[in-house]
Every structure is written in structure tokens, then in C-alpha cells.
Design a protein around this motif. Structure first.
Motif: not given
Length: 170
Positions: A144-170
């Protein structure tokens, strides 16, 4: 007349769609998502966040003190910046499809955020793999990268998430 109303309400429910993030299969390594709209950080936001998190650092709360620092004004609490940048992606990517955050790594704040700045975010999918312990989930690494209205990079982070697999009925 009540029957007509009930038929219309039923019809509207059938037509509505549920907003959700992306399932594991819908996320591809290398994809970059821009998240809009942005979020303007107010004095109230900064003060409330600092007080709720018991962060009494005068750089966040004391305008007179902060005026005498190298920044010349109050800084937005960096944890508010991080939370906002990560939060901006929820509607696009993880709303209802994240099981849990597994960790945050490599968090950096290369430029300060000031009251009145507007934060915008973008997310890149860095890696993904199926979970070894859960058959309904995969592990995705986001940057994830965050910028201000002027395009200045103000935050950068790596995040690891456990994400659901798509249900079979979708």
C-alpha cells in the motif's frame, strides 16, 4: 396499495447487488489499484486519533510547541496516516473477502502529513499463494502506498492478508 409497495420493495431487493472486495482468484500479482476518493485529514481526526490511542506527543496536539519545530506546524499522527492509507483500499479490494491481516512489514513514512492534506492510496499485489492450513483461503501480499494531493509519497507498507477463495456458487 400496500401490496404494490411490497411488490416494489421485493423487486428492489432482487435488483440490488452486494458490494464486496476481490476474492483470492481475482487478484493477480503485479496488478496496481488506485483508490478514490481520497481522504482529507482534519484537525479533529488527528486530535481524536491521538487521544484515543493515548499518544500525547505534542507534535500532534500542541500548535504552539509544533510551531517551534523543524516542521513549523503539527504533524498528523503517523498511525492515522497508515490506517487511512490501508483503509482506503478496503472498498475496492478486501471488503468482506479478508479473513484476517497476518502482518505488516516494511512500514515507512518518507514525508510528513499535515492537517489539511488529502491522502490518496494505491495498492500493488506483490505475491499470492494458497494457504497450507485452510482450504477456503489464500495468502496475498499487498504493498500500500499513500500520497498527498501534491503527489508526495507519505506512507508505504507491505501487508500480508488471508483472503477468501471464491465460493463455488459464484
Amino acid at each position: 396499495m400496500p401490496n404494490t409497495f411490497l411488490r416494489r420493495a421485493s423487486h428492489l431487493r432482487e435488483m440490488s447487488t452486494q458490494t464486496r472486495g476481490k476474492y483470492y482468484e481475482e487478484l493477480d500479482v503485479g496488478d496496481v489499484y488506485e483508490h478514490r476518493p481520497g481522504r482529507t485529514v482534519t484537525e479533529f481526526d488527528n486530535t481524536l486519533w491521538s487521544l484515543l490511542s493515548v499518544n500525547l506527543q505534542p507534535l500532534h496536539l500542541d500548535a504552539h510547541y509544533s510551531a517551534g519545530t523543524e516542521f513549523g506546524q503539527r504533524l498528523v499522527n503517523s498511525m492515522l496516516t497508515l490506517s487511512t492509507v490501508v483503509g482506503l483500499q478496503v472498498h475496492d479490494l478486501t471488503l468482506g473477502t479478508t479473513v484476517a491481516n497476518l502482518g505488516f512489514e516494511e512500514i515507512a513514512f518518507p514525508h510528513p502529513v499535515f492537517i489539511g492534506d488529502t491522502l490518496y492510496a494505491e495498492t500493488e499485489v506483490l505475491d499470492k499463494r494458497l494457504s497450507d492450513s485452510r482450504d477456503d483461503s489464500g495468502i496475498v501480499t499487498f504493498e500500500h502506498r499513500g500520497h498527498t494531493q501534491e503527489g508526495e509519497l507519505v506512507c508505504e507498507c507491505t501487508r500480508i492478508a488471508l483472503m477468501l477463495l471464491q465460493p463455488e456458487d459464484e
